[in-house]
Design an enzyme around this catalytic site. Sequence first.
Site, PDB file in Angstrom:
ATOM      1  N   CYS A 125       0.962  -1.111   0.178  1.00 14.36           N
ATOM      2  CA  CYS A 125      -0.044  -0.023   0.008  1.00 14.36           C
ATOM      3  C   CYS A 125       0.942   1.426   0.059  1.00 14.36           C
ATOM      4  CB  CYS A 125      -1.056  -0.037   1.102  1.00 14.36           C
ATOM      5  SG  CYS A 125      -2.150   1.257   0.763  1.00 14.36           S
ATOM      6  N   ASP A 194      -3.873   1.352   9.694  1.00 12.76           N
ATOM      7  CA  ASP A 194      -5.255   2.292  10.061  1.00 12.76           C
ATOM      8  C   ASP A 194      -5.662   2.153  11.216  1.00 12.76           C
ATOM      9  OD1 ASP A 194      -5.036   1.765   6.918  1.00 12.76           O
ATOM     10  OD2 ASP A 194      -6.395   3.392   7.179  1.00 12.76           O
TER      11      ASP A 194
HETATM   12  C1  RUB Z   1      -4.037   3.371   3.314  1.00 11.49           C
HETATM   13  C2  RUB Z   1      -3.452   2.309   4.055  1.00 11.49           C
HETATM   14  C3  RUB Z   1      -2.100   2.615   4.632  1.00 11.49           C
HETATM   15  C4  RUB Z   1      -2.625   3.264   6.262  1.00 11.49           C
HETATM   16  C5  RUB Z   1      -1.412   4.052   6.823  1.00 11.49           C
HETATM   17  O1  RUB Z   1      -5.259   2.866   2.622  1.00 11.49           O
HETATM   18  O2  RUB Z   1      -3.929   1.110   4.032  1.00 11.49           O
HETATM   19  O3  RUB Z   1      -1.198   1.624   4.867  1.00 11.49           O
HETATM   20  O4  RUB Z   1      -3.425   4.146   6.005  1.00 11.49           O
HETATM   21  O5  RUB Z   1      -1.117   4.919   6.124  1.00 11.49           O
HETATM   22  P1  RUB Z   1      -6.278   3.696   1.811  1.00 11.49           P
HETATM   23  P2  RUB Z   1      -0.326   6.188   6.729  1.00 11.49           P
HETATM   24  O6  RUB Z   1      -5.583   4.133   0.631  1.00 11.49           O
HETATM   25  O7  RUB Z   1      -7.593   2.923   1.591  1.00 11.49           O
HETATM   26  O8  RUB Z   1      -6.541   4.842   2.385  1.00 11.49           O
HETATM   27  O9  RUB Z   1       1.043   5.745   7.362  1.00 11.49           O
HETATM   28  O10 RUB Z   1      -0.069   7.104   5.644  1.00 11.49           O
HETATM   29  O11 RUB Z   1      -1.198   6.619   7.807  1.00 11.49           O
END
Ligand code: RUB
Length: 310
Positions: A125, A194
């Site tokens: 991701c 998340d």
């Molecule tokens: C984003 C996702 C990221 C986490 C952590 O999912 O799964 O790994 O949100 O990200 P989506 P961060 O694209 O569906 O929002 O470290 O930037 O908070």
Amino acid sequence: MTLADTEKKIKSMEIRGAGRIARTAANALKEHSETIKSKDLKVFVEEMNAAAEILLKTRPTAVSLPNAINIVMKGVREAKTYEDAWHAVHESADKFVKESDLAVKKIAEIGAARIKDGDVVLTHCNSEAALACIIEAHRQGKKFEVFATEVRPRNQGHITIKTLSDAGIKTNFIVDSAARFFMKKVSLVIVGSDAVTVNGAVVNKIGTSQIALCAHESRTPFIVAAETYKFAPKTLTGELIEIEERDTSEVLDEKMAKELSNVNIRNPAFDFTPSDYVDLIITEKGAIPPEMAYVIIRDYLGWNIEDFDR
Ligand code: RUB
């Protein structure tokens, strides 16, 4: 940006990633407070509560969103005068955003120390916190390469490989289902989160748990980069994290879907990785084993079971 614009951008994922969503929501509440004409405390609190409700409903899984909203709204709900409420929103939103940025920097320092010369790091991701660790290790001059997944159906991997490439980091781009094929080469997995539950399970982009399983199988360390505001207080009561299931058109072309009357398309956006598959969670307060999630929720975020209405 108006509240309606923010709502739209988070829902459509123009603004996405748990940390960004949280900072955007904090700023949106601050900006919204400036549009409220009335100087009556009751009206102000009501309008701010309504705005908070709209933001809370934009995406259900990222716990950073309710945590950020609670932090900003606490002072509003406790204020005795309109002026106090107005200042509380401004101060708490600015403080949250500043601390969130600092948390990512601190996580980057701690996480970079886990990466060494010759490593092959896999990420899934597009996580600001996970990428910050990788980019910091590169900035420190460490020589390693990265495997980044595609991240179907929304292709967040495209953002990840652009960021890594722009940073000058040697990167391999693979489809999600190739993770196990390459796991033998991988020496470290780093992902974001998340939500982290009280029992140390990590909620992250769909596919994360499969990668964790492969990493476990090949004894590859699996670490999670997560600010403390990703930890979920409501799990203290045993409540579960809702997994967002998004529109099926993200997965299959609508025309084709209509022709397949016996096919049910499913599109969960996140999954749970049990704590057994997580070696370490890197927070701005230090790297912790997942079993310490309860301590973060209770002692650092300050939540107790008594804080919940029964
Ligand atoms: C984003 C996702 C990221 C986490 C952590 O999912 O799964 O790994 O949100 O990200 P989506 P961060 O694209 O569906 O929002 O470290 O930037 O908070």
